[in-house]
Each structure stands twice: as structure tokens, then as C-alpha cells.
Design an enzyme around this catalytic site. Structure first.
Site, PDB file in Angstrom:
ATOM      1  N   GLN A 184       0.824  -1.220   0.000  1.00 33.63           N
ATOM      2  CA  GLN A 184       0.000   0.000   0.000  1.00 33.63           C
ATOM      3  C   GLN A 184       0.854   1.264   0.000  1.00 33.63           C
ATOM      4  O   GLN A 184       0.367   2.348  -0.314  1.00 33.63           O
ATOM      5  CB  GLN A 184      -0.942   0.015   1.208  1.00 33.63           C
ATOM      6  N   HIS A 206      -1.093  -4.283  -9.055  1.00 33.22           N
ATOM      7  CA  HIS A 206      -2.457  -3.764  -9.251  1.00 33.22           C
ATOM      8  C   HIS A 206      -2.849  -2.650  -8.276  1.00 33.22           C
ATOM      9  O   HIS A 206      -3.926  -2.064  -8.392  1.00 33.22           O
ATOM     10  CB  HIS A 206      -3.492  -4.899  -9.265  1.00 33.22           C
ATOM     11  N   CYS A 329      -9.645  -8.984   0.682  1.00 30.70           N
ATOM     12  CA  CYS A 329      -9.344 -10.411   0.792  1.00 30.70           C
ATOM     13  C   CYS A 329     -10.191 -11.125   1.838  1.00 30.70           C
ATOM     14  O   CYS A 329     -10.168 -12.332   1.925  1.00 30.70           O
ATOM     15  CB  CYS A 329      -7.875 -10.626   1.124  1.00 30.70           C
TER      16      CYS A 329
END
Ligand code: PLP
Length: 501
Positions: A184, A206, A329
Site C-alpha cells: 500500500q 495492481h 481479501c
């Protein structure tokens, strides 16, 4: 997902849109460079060169050596590789990993697995209200049995930036290497391997406008690592398998835009402040779980007392606004977020919490639009959807003539909990096709596995003119737990498949 006109994307920590340049690069590689980088002819040399160029670009971006980077399938794989590799290497002589309890599931769940599988001992470093590591306590925890310290750079749910440099200095004084999940952080704050000093760091394309299914692992020169996927010689023999060349090229291309992304930091921060201020005006009792300082500029984690985050997300979705309840997730299970629990929220509060993650593409207009929708919700201009608690759904209601049960769960969910008696099973992603088969004169009760997906469907049906729609809070898992007798006697009976009706 349901094709609404407006599209406001406030979920950039889950993933980011692929940039135009990256798309072009990927298409170009797919079209012109399909050779295997390991083969021995000119077009293959070109492919090998693309690999090298991407590796160089990433290495320069994070101030590392080209030979310190390997490409992986995703950051989850990178994290797994380090944890499993070091466990194999150090156990049983050394058996202890120190980790923060606010890591991504790719760390936490792997550690939990290794605890059971190998006898690894995991100690959780205490964190404060915002997830910052307690350095003094941490320092006392490292002992001669410790072979790894795990601490992410920036948190995906709260945006908290950890003092990784300090943690690494302390760890190194005791001879213990450090793994930092930098997924991040990359593209949002400067990430410099030499400055941080860590031994291992994971990355994911991504999250920086690159393709999904492309990750990387930084392994400091001299740090131990073993082959994770056995086979050919690719990635220095550490990660066998023909390289996903187009994705790696896309990753490299995405890295080139990082300096420009970093320049947007202050503008993004201003937008977040405008948003946070606006939310506070709407509801003074909201609680921010993201710190004001040492936090990512784009991330705002908010607890709205009294809401159900599934309902709230379903409502926002109806207005074209994409947000998350936590880590993508762990979304489908609707388990309370481990990160939020670690920073002191109760199970209930975690279900009242939403993560907004904006980006350099966010505009003031979008911020104001989202604020307007939130305001309309809390001032009752948007009618909330009906909620049925598992306790309310007793035998009388279950078998009421006027009730139509719509089960939008996935096939694999049905393996762990049977459906309500008389339910009409309907695919979640394509339920709109079957709307004609649903009665408009009955109370439609939408059910899913955990109460996260059903509000989305319920809101949509109401927007399409179904007047009496509600959903089952906490889903089939909650009902199975709350009504064990009813579940035992009636679940799974008389189920219909809407496609065949
Ligand atoms: N680590 C953090 C902090 C993340 O936010 C994510 C993605 O959500 C990951 C790891 C996993 O990345 P990937 O999707 O590449 O496996």
C-alpha cells in the site's frame, strides 16, 4: 457491478484502475513479443530484455539492486515465499516470529497456518488505537529465538504508516531480519529500500495502476531465501514457471508513473480532509480509525455508529459509489476485520465501519456527491432497506405465505450451510435476468452467506420497483447459529432453482 450511470471509485486500496499507458504496453507486448524469454533466438532476446527493463525500473523506483528483485504472481505469494522459506530454514533451532497484528491476511493467515503446520511460535507486537507499533514493548520482545520481524509499511485498512526504519534498526541490532509488506505504500509515499533497511519487501502491481496477478519480492543481497516454486531456472531459480511477460512489462510501466503519483500527495490529502470534515458535519459522533498524521493521504476509515456496513455499502452502490468494509481479501466471509479488532474496535463496531480510499483521480465534485448521498441517508431522504435479524426469522415468519425467499449465495457457500426452506436459489452475478420471475406482491427476503451481498441485491430490487424487500442480517451463517433447531429440522427443504422455474 449493476451498471449504474454514475461511477465513483473510492476503493483504491482494494485495487486501482489500469492506466492507459499500462494497457497500451501490455497489449503491445502481447501482440509483438510472445516469445519465451528463456529461448535462444532474437525475438526471445527481446522478451528477455523486457523482463530486464521492468526489473530495472522497479529496482530504481525502490532504490534497490536489479539482482535484489524477483517477480512473483502477486504480493500474497511474495509474503508466503518469505515466511515459508524462513520457517524451513530456521526451525527448530529458532522458532519465533514477531509480527504486528494489523498485517494483511496474506501475512496473518500464513502465520496461522505455519503455527499449526510447523510449531512456529508467533508473538503479536502490541499496537495502539491507530495500529502504530509500540516500539518500547517491541524492543523487549526480541530474543535469541526470534528469526524474523514482520511489519508492514502502510496499512491497507487504516492507512497507518509504521516506523519501519526504526523497527528495522532495532531488529538488526539483535541480528534479526525484517519483512515489510510495502504493497500500500508504493505510489503513495516514497519507498526506499536502502533507507528503510529491510531485508525483504513485497509489492503488487495492481495497487499502482498495473495489472492484477503481478507481484514482486525484494530480497536484500545476502538475505536467505529458498526456491518457492520448483521447476525451471526462472527468477534465479527461486520462482520457476514461464514469466508472465506482458504483466511484468505492465508492472514496469506502472512504476514509471510513481513520481507523478507522489506529486499528487498534498492534493489527495486536501480532498480527504474535505471529505472527513464533511462527514463530521453530517454526523458528529462518527469515529475516524485513520490517524491524522503518519497516514496515507488517500485512506479514511470511519465508524458510523448504528449502521450495518453491508447495508451502507449496498446503499452507496445504488448511487454508483464503490467502497469497502475492510480488506478485500476477507470481504465475503464478513468476519470482523482483524485489523480493526487489533486497534480496539468491538465486533459490532467493525460491522459499523467503512473504508474510503480515494486516488489522484478523485475530484472535489465526487467528494461532494458522496457527502450528499451520505447526508441523504442519515437525514432519511434515502429510505433504508428492511433488515431481518436471525432471531426474528422464526418458524412463523419462515413459513409465512407472503414471504418469498431469494437465496443469492454462491455454490461453494451452500456446502457449508443449507438454504432456508422453500428458498429460490438465484445466481448473485446474474440475478437481474430473473427479476421477471420474482413476485411483486410478496415480501422478498434476500439471503446470502453472511449478510454482505444481500443488501446490494435488496437495494437494487427496490430501485426496480419491488416495494417490499428486506435482507437477512448476518446471512445463513448467522441464522444457522441463532436458530439451530429450525436449521436442523427445515434447512435445505423444498429448494427451487430460479433458472429452472
Ligand atoms: N498486502 C497488502 C497490504 C495489501 O493491501 C494487499 C492487497 O490487498 C496484499 C498484500 C495482497 O496483494 P495481492 O493482491 O497482489 O496478492
Amino acid at each position: 457491478m449493476f451498471g449504474f450511470r454514475k461511477k465513483i471509485y473510492f476503493d483504491n486500496n482494494a485495487t486501482t484502475p489500469v492506466s492507459k499507458k499500462v494497457r497500451y504496453r501490455i497489449n503491445n507486448v502481447l501482440k509483438t513479443c510472445y516469445s519465451n524469454p528463456s529461448s535462444l533466438y532474437y525475438s526471445a532476446f527481446e522478451a528477455a530484455n523486457i523482463l530486464l527493463e521492468s526489473r530495472k525500473t522497479l529496482a530504481e523506483t525502490i532504490n534497490a539492486g536489479t539482482d535484489e528483485i524477483i517477480f512473483t504472481g502477486c504480493a500474497t505469494e511474495s509474503n508466503n515465499m518469505v515466511l515459508k522459506s524462513l520457517c524451513d530454514h530456521f526451525l527448530p533451532e529458532k522458532n519465533r516470529i514477531l509480527s504486528t497484528p494489523v498485517e494483511h491476511p496474506s501475512i496473518i493467515n500464513t502465520l496461522e497456518y505455519l503455527k499449526i503446520k510447523t510449531g512456529l511460535s508467533v508473538e503479536w507486537i502490541p499496537v495502539d488505537r491507530y495500529g502504530f507499533v509500540d516500539i518500547a514493548k517491541f524492543e523487549k520482545m526480541i530474543d535469541e529465538r526470534t528469526f524474523l520481524v514482520v511489519c508492514m509499511f502502510a496499512n491497507n485498512e487504516t492507512g497507518t504508516i509504521q516506523p519501519v526504519k526504526e523497527i528495522t534498526e532495532i531488529s538488526h541490532l539483535k541480528g534479526v531480519p525484517v519483512l515489510s509488506d510495502c504493497v500500500q505504500a508504493l505510489g503513495k509515499i516514497p519507498v526506499d529500500m536502502k533507507d528503510l533497511g529491510v531485508d525483504y519487501a513485497s509489492f503488487s502491481a495492481h495497487k499502482i495502476h498495473g495489472p492484477k496477478g503481478s507481484g514482486a519480492l525484494y530480497i536484500k543481497k545476502g538475505a536467505h531465501i529458498a526456491s518457492f516454486i520448483h521447476g525451471g531456472h526462472q527468477e534465479g531459480g527461486l520462482r520457476a514457471g514461464t514469466e508472465s511477460l506482458h504483466n511484468i512489462a505492465g508492472f514496469g510501466e506502472a512504476c514509471k508513473d510513481i513520481p507523478a503519483l507522489l506529486e499528487q500527495h498534498d492534493r489527495i490529502l486536501k480532498l480527504k480532509e474535505r471529505f472527513a470534515g464533511g462527514l463530521k458535519k453530517i454526523r458528529n459522533d462518527i469515529v475516524f480509525n485513520s490517524p491524522l498524521e503518519n497516514a496515507l493521504a488517500n485512506t479514511l476509515n470511519v465508524t458510523f455508529h448504528g449502521i450495518d456496513n453491508g447495508v451502507f455499502m449496498g446503499m452507496l452502490n445504488l448511487y454508483g459509489i464503490a467502497v469497502s468494509a475492510g480488506s478485500a481479501c476477507s470481504t465475503p466471509e464478513n468476519k470482523p476485520s482483524q485489523v480493526l479488532k487489533a486497534i480496539g474496535l468491538t465486533d459490532n463496531e467493525t460491522r459499523e465501519t467503512i473504508r474510503f480510499s480515494i486516488s489522484e483521480a478523485t475530484t472535489e465534485k465526487e467528494i461532494d456527491y458522496v457527502l450528499k448521498v451520505v447526508d441523504n441517508y442519515f437525514t432519511g431522504k434515502i429510505q433504508p432497506i428492511g433488515m431481518i435479524s436471525p432471531g426474528q426469522l422464526d418458524k412463523d415468519l419462515l413459513f409465512h405465505k407472503g414471504l418469498y425467499i431469494l437465496d443469492v449465495r454462491f455454490g461453494y457457500d451452500r456446502l457449508s450451510a443449507k438454504s432456508l426452506p422453500g428458498a429460490h436459489e438465484c445466481p448473485f452475478f446474474t440475478f437481474r435476468r430473473y427479476m421477471k420471475k420474482m413476485p411483486r406482491d410478496k415480501n422478498i427476503l434476500v439471503i446470502c452467506q453472511s449478510g454482505m451481498n444481500s443488501p446490494l441485491v435488496a437495494y437494487y430490487l427496490r430501485a426496480k420497483g419491488f416495494r417490499q424487500v428486506s435482507f437477512l442480517m448476518t446471512g445463513m451463517l448467522g441464522w444457522k447459529f441463532a436458530q439451530p433447531e429450525l436449521y436442523k429440522n427445515y434447512a435445505g427443504q423444498n429448494i427451487k432453482h430460479i433458472e429452472e422455474e
